[in-house]
Design a protein around this motif. Structure first.
Motif, short mmCIF file in Angstrom:
data_model
loop_
_atom_site.label_atom_id
_atom_site.label_comp_id
_atom_site.label_asym_id
_atom_site.label_seq_id
_atom_site.Cartn_x
_atom_site.Cartn_y
_atom_site.Cartn_z
N ASP A 100 3.93 -15.31 12.51
CA ASP A 100 4.73 -14.20 13.04
C ASP A 100 4.53 -12.99 12.14
OD1 ASP A 100 5.86 -15.68 15.14
OD2 ASP A 100 7.40 -16.50 13.81
N PRO A 101 4.56 -11.79 12.70
CA PRO A 101 4.40 -10.59 11.86
C PRO A 101 5.59 -10.39 10.94
CG PRO A 101 4.94 -9.99 14.12
CD PRO A 101 4.70 -11.47 14.12
N VAL A 102 5.34 -9.71 9.84
CA VAL A 102 6.38 -9.38 8.87
C VAL A 102 6.20 -7.93 8.45
CG1 VAL A 102 6.57 -11.74 7.98
CG2 VAL A 102 4.96 -10.13 6.92
N ALA A 103 7.23 -7.36 7.84
CA ALA A 103 7.09 -6.07 7.17
C ALA A 103 6.73 -6.33 5.71
CB ALA A 103 8.39 -5.28 7.26
N VAL A 104 5.94 -5.44 5.12
CA VAL A 104 5.48 -5.62 3.74
C VAL A 104 5.78 -4.36 2.95
CG1 VAL A 104 3.48 -6.00 2.24
CG2 VAL A 104 3.64 -7.21 4.41
N GLY A 105 6.42 -4.53 1.79
CA GLY A 105 6.73 -3.41 0.92
C GLY A 105 6.17 -3.62 -0.47
N PHE A 106 5.82 -2.53 -1.14
CA PHE A 106 5.32 -2.60 -2.52
C PHE A 106 5.43 -1.22 -3.14
CE2 PHE A 106 1.85 -2.12 0.50
CZ PHE A 106 1.17 -1.01 0.04
N ARG A 107 5.15 -1.12 -4.44
CA ARG A 107 5.17 0.17 -5.10
C ARG A 107 4.00 0.27 -6.07
NH1 ARG A 107 10.16 0.18 -9.59
NH2 ARG A 107 9.23 -1.38 -10.98
N ALA A 108 3.55 1.50 -6.30
CA ALA A 108 2.45 1.77 -7.22
C ALA A 108 2.92 2.76 -8.27
CB ALA A 108 1.25 2.34 -6.46
N LYS A 109 2.68 2.45 -9.54
CA LYS A 109 3.10 3.32 -10.63
C LYS A 109 2.10 4.44 -10.84
CE LYS A 109 4.87 3.14 -15.38
NZ LYS A 109 5.11 2.26 -16.54
N LYS A 110 2.62 5.65 -11.01
CA LYS A 110 1.78 6.80 -11.28
C LYS A 110 1.69 7.05 -12.78
CE LYS A 110 3.88 9.93 -8.90
NZ LYS A 110 4.02 11.26 -8.28
N SER A 111 0.76 7.89 -13.17
CA SER A 111 0.54 8.13 -14.59
C SER A 111 1.70 8.85 -15.26
CB SER A 111 -0.75 8.94 -14.79
OG SER A 111 -0.72 10.16 -14.06
N ASN A 112 2.58 9.48 -14.48
CA ASN A 112 3.75 10.16 -15.06
C ASN A 112 4.96 9.24 -15.18
OD1 ASN A 112 4.57 9.90 -12.42
ND2 ASN A 112 4.95 12.08 -12.06
N GLY A 113 4.78 7.94 -14.87
CA GLY A 113 5.84 6.97 -14.99
C GLY A 113 6.69 6.79 -13.74
N LYS A 114 6.53 7.66 -12.74
CA LYS A 114 7.24 7.54 -11.47
C LYS A 114 6.47 6.58 -10.56
CE LYS A 114 10.31 10.73 -12.56
NZ LYS A 114 11.74 10.43 -12.76
N TYR A 115 7.12 6.21 -9.45
CA TYR A 115 6.51 5.24 -8.54
C TYR A 115 6.35 5.82 -7.14
CZ TYR A 115 7.18 1.45 -11.91
OH TYR A 115 7.12 0.64 -13.02
N ARG A 116 5.34 5.34 -6.43
CA ARG A 116 5.17 5.62 -5.01
C ARG A 116 5.49 4.33 -4.25
NH1 ARG A 116 -0.24 7.73 -4.45
NH2 ARG A 116 0.71 9.66 -5.17
N TYR A 117 6.41 4.43 -3.32
CA TYR A 117 6.92 3.26 -2.61
C TYR A 117 6.39 3.21 -1.18
CZ TYR A 117 10.37 2.73 -6.36
OH TYR A 117 11.00 2.55 -7.58
N PHE A 118 6.17 1.99 -0.67
CA PHE A 118 5.60 1.81 0.66
C PHE A 118 6.36 0.73 1.43
CE2 PHE A 118 2.23 3.19 -2.15
CZ PHE A 118 1.48 4.07 -1.40
N TRP A 119 6.45 0.92 2.75
CA TRP A 119 6.76 -0.15 3.70
C TRP A 119 5.74 -0.08 4.83
CZ3 TRP A 119 9.14 -4.49 3.38
CH2 TRP A 119 10.27 -4.64 2.58
#
Length: 207
Positions: A100-119
């Motif tokens: 069955d399909p699912v939603a997938v979330g994750f985050r990637a850290k940037k060089s300034n210490g902040k994060y980019r978030y995804f769903w």
């Protein structure tokens, strides 16, 4: 800005209502993330007029998500691939399995210490690949990779569109701390200003 890290890989099971609209379960952690690769296929149409391209339309068709993870637990393997866990805790995969399909979330850290978030709102996975190597003079880690097809969700948002991805960068103007802190509490639902027009049948190009 370039990213230098990747973590907090989650998934949420999907229940489809009678109308086909998705309802998402509470997200749960999938595995420790090592790599995420997302490629996107677009449908393109070009209208030519006066010996030139007068109009170009590009629409999202689907995508391919490839996850490299440290390990996939038995519960996640069952949820993502349709395999069954028997009474002895053994994960049994059969030719009749259908994920069955699912939603997938994750985050990637940037060089300034902040994060980019995804769903990613709707991903259907296949069977994870397994790479095993006998122990030699040097240590080599063998880790699983699982690949899925990304499609738009059936449920329309408040503007009548079908989202396939949500993405936010921590620290950007207008991004609230509340949005970031609640990112993994539930699958993100787009929230538009009341003044924005309701656009029916518009394409979503992933930007």
């Amino acid at each position: 800005m370039a990213t230098i890290g990747l973590d907090r890989l989650f998934y949420a099971k999907i229940t489809n209502g009678a109308d086909g609209d998705e309802t998402y379960d509470t997200p749960r952690q999938l595995a420790k993330a090592m790599t995420v690769e997302l490629s996107v296929e677009l449908a393109e149409a070009i209208l030519y007029a006066d010996d030139g391209a007068a109009e170009i339309v590009k629409e999202f068709v689907n995508g391919t998500l490839s996850l490299g993870v440290a390990d996939i637990g038995s519960e996640a393997a069952s949820d993502l691939t349709g395999a069954v866990i028997d009474k002895n805790g053994v994960v049994v995969s059969t030719s009749e399995d259908s994920a069955d399909p699912v939603a997938v979330g994750f985050r990637a850290k940037k060089s300034n210490g902040k994060y980019r978030y995804f769903w990613l709102y709707r991903v259907q996975f296949g069977i994870p690949s397994t790479n095993l190597t006998t122990k030699g003079e040097s240590i080599e880690f063998s880790t699983p990779t699982i690949e899925g097809t990304v499609t738009r969700r059936n449920k329309v948002d408040a503007k009548g569109r079908h989202p396939w991805k949500a993405e936010v960068t921590e620290g950007d103007t207008s991004v609230t701390a509340d949005t970031i802190s609640k990112w993994y509490g539930e699958v993100y639902e787009p929230a538009y200003a009341d003044s924005e027009p309701n656009i029916k049948g518009a394409d979503l190009n992933g930007k």
